[in-house]
Design a protein around this motif. Structure first.
Motif, PDB file in Angstrom:
ATOM      1  N   LEU A 145      74.076  45.376 -26.832  1.00  0.00           N
ATOM      2  CA  LEU A 145      74.505  46.749 -26.566  1.00  0.00           C
ATOM      3  C   LEU A 145      74.071  47.214 -25.183  1.00  0.00           C
ATOM      4  N   VAL A 146      72.938  46.675 -24.726  1.00  0.00           N
ATOM      5  CA  VAL A 146      72.355  47.136 -23.457  1.00  0.00           C
ATOM      6  C   VAL A 146      72.828  46.306 -22.266  1.00  0.00           C
ATOM      7  N   THR A 147      73.229  45.079 -22.502  1.00  0.00           N
ATOM      8  CA  THR A 147      73.543  44.159 -21.394  1.00  0.00           C
ATOM      9  C   THR A 147      75.042  44.152 -21.098  1.00  0.00           C
ATOM     10  N   SER A 148      75.451  44.924 -20.126  1.00  0.00           N
ATOM     11  CA  SER A 148      76.849  44.934 -19.682  1.00  0.00           C
ATOM     12  C   SER A 148      77.139  43.694 -18.843  1.00  0.00           C
ATOM     13  N   PRO A 149      78.370  43.173 -18.872  1.00  0.00           N
ATOM     14  CA  PRO A 149      78.717  42.006 -18.064  1.00  0.00           C
ATOM     15  C   PRO A 149      78.454  42.245 -16.570  1.00  0.00           C
ATOM     16  N   GLY A 150      77.682  41.373 -15.977  1.00  0.00           N
ATOM     17  CA  GLY A 150      77.378  41.491 -14.556  1.00  0.00           C
ATOM     18  C   GLY A 150      76.495  42.670 -14.205  1.00  0.00           C
ATOM     19  N   GLY A 151      75.873  43.296 -15.231  1.00  0.00           N
ATOM     20  CA  GLY A 151      75.095  44.498 -14.992  1.00  0.00           C
ATOM     21  C   GLY A 151      73.641  44.233 -14.653  1.00  0.00           C
ATOM     22  N   THR A 195      70.802  44.976 -16.580  1.00  0.00           N
ATOM     23  CA  THR A 195      69.919  44.496 -17.647  1.00  0.00           C
ATOM     24  C   THR A 195      70.045  42.997 -17.858  1.00  0.00           C
ATOM     25  N   VAL A 196      71.275  42.480 -17.799  1.00  0.00           N
ATOM     26  CA  VAL A 196      71.455  41.057 -18.058  1.00  0.00           C
ATOM     27  C   VAL A 196      70.759  40.219 -16.991  1.00  0.00           C
ATOM     28  N   GLN A 197      70.583  40.765 -15.791  1.00  0.00           N
ATOM     29  CA  GLN A 197      69.838  40.047 -14.764  1.00  0.00           C
ATOM     30  C   GLN A 197      68.379  39.885 -15.188  1.00  0.00           C
ATOM     31  N   GLY A 198      67.815  40.955 -15.748  1.00  0.00           N
ATOM     32  CA  GLY A 198      66.444  40.868 -16.245  1.00  0.00           C
ATOM     33  C   GLY A 198      66.317  39.936 -17.431  1.00  0.00           C
TER      34      GLY A 198
END
Length: 268
Positions: free
Chosen positions: A228-234, A236-239
């Motif tokens: 829910l928190v990790t948008s594509p290319g966003g 949060t997903v980097q972290g």
């Protein structure tokens, strides 16, 4: 509540339980009896909560229907050797030590005793913890319910098989230390980027509290909440990707396994 409740030892966890009982049951302070190795500490706490301080463990056993052994594992042998011949068959013994099984306690007595084993976690101090509980065959249903009702005064209670209790100790009892380390690391990362320290701790703690409530109240799978928190290319997903590269989940699992090994050492 008409049962007399004794606590051999009044460390932090026993004090938390007693405080919860006093705040939840009117007049129960008159039915609570304590002893403590450092008598001055026992005197201060007994006066603060208006409970009864016994001169020794035998006096406590004589005055109690439920006996909490709220002492460190290395003190169990001495205390049980002292009280074993004075515990009645109708009394309930509640053990709170990691690594000490119900059968270990049973071996001290010549007749069958009613024995329960509990493992609270530190969050019971704010009534948000969970206590797991197991019992031997001599404990009747209404006696188990009595102890569960007492412990409900400091948070949630879950009755489990004793074979699970050591494993639950790692995920429930030890994990607040891991979570606190994570919160501190989050705050350090925020401070590194210019956030004031007090604000960083507040934001990190609230994020952990909110996340826990979402997992429990919305019954979300942890992976679902992460998605829910990790948008594509966003952002949060980097972290998330960085934590995976650094072995975050593997490190947590290794830490839990290390705790499990230590519990086994205590048991041996």
């Amino acid at each position: 509540m008409d049962k007399r409740i004794g606590f051999i030892g009044v460390g932090k966890m026993a004090q938390t339980i007693i405080t919860g009982l006093v705040e939840s049951f009117d007049g129960i302070n008159e039915l609570i009896f304590i002893t403590n190795r450092t008598r001055s500490k026992g005197e201060i706490f007994s006066q603060e909560k208006r409970i009864n301080l016994c001169d020794d463990n035998l006096a406590l056993v004589n005055n109690s229907d439920v006996i909490f052994l709220s002492i460190k594992p290395d003190q169990y042998h001495g205390v049980l050797e002292e009280i074993k011949d004075f515990v009645r068959d109708d009394q309930i013994i509640v053990s709170m030590a990691a690594g000490i099984a119900i059968k270990d306690l049973e071996n001290y007595f010549t007749s069958d005793k009613k024995i329960l084993r509990i493992m609270p976690n530190v969050a019971v101090a704010v009534r948000e913890g969970i206590t797991v509980i197991s019992q031997n065959k001599k404990v009747l249903d209404h006696e188990l319910k009595l102890v569960v009702d007492l412990l409900n005064s400091i948070g949630k209670v879950d009755v489990i098989e004793e074979a699970m209790i050591d494993m639950v100790t790692t995920v429930s009892g030890c994990s607040p230390a891991f979570v606190a380390q994570f919160a501190e690391a989050l705050a350090d990362g925020a401070v590194l980027q210019g956030v004031p320290r007090d604000k960083a701790y507040q934001f990190a703690a609230q994020a952990l509290l909110g996340t826990a409530k979402m997992l429990l109240e919305l019954q979300l799978h942890p992976g679902e909440l992460k998605d829910l928190v990790t948008s594509p290319g966003g952002v949060t997903v980097q972290g998330v990707a960085t934590l995976e590269k650094l072995g975050f989940r593997g490190a947590v699992i290794e830490a839990m396994e290390a705790c499990g090994r230590k519990i086994q050492e205590l048991a041996e």
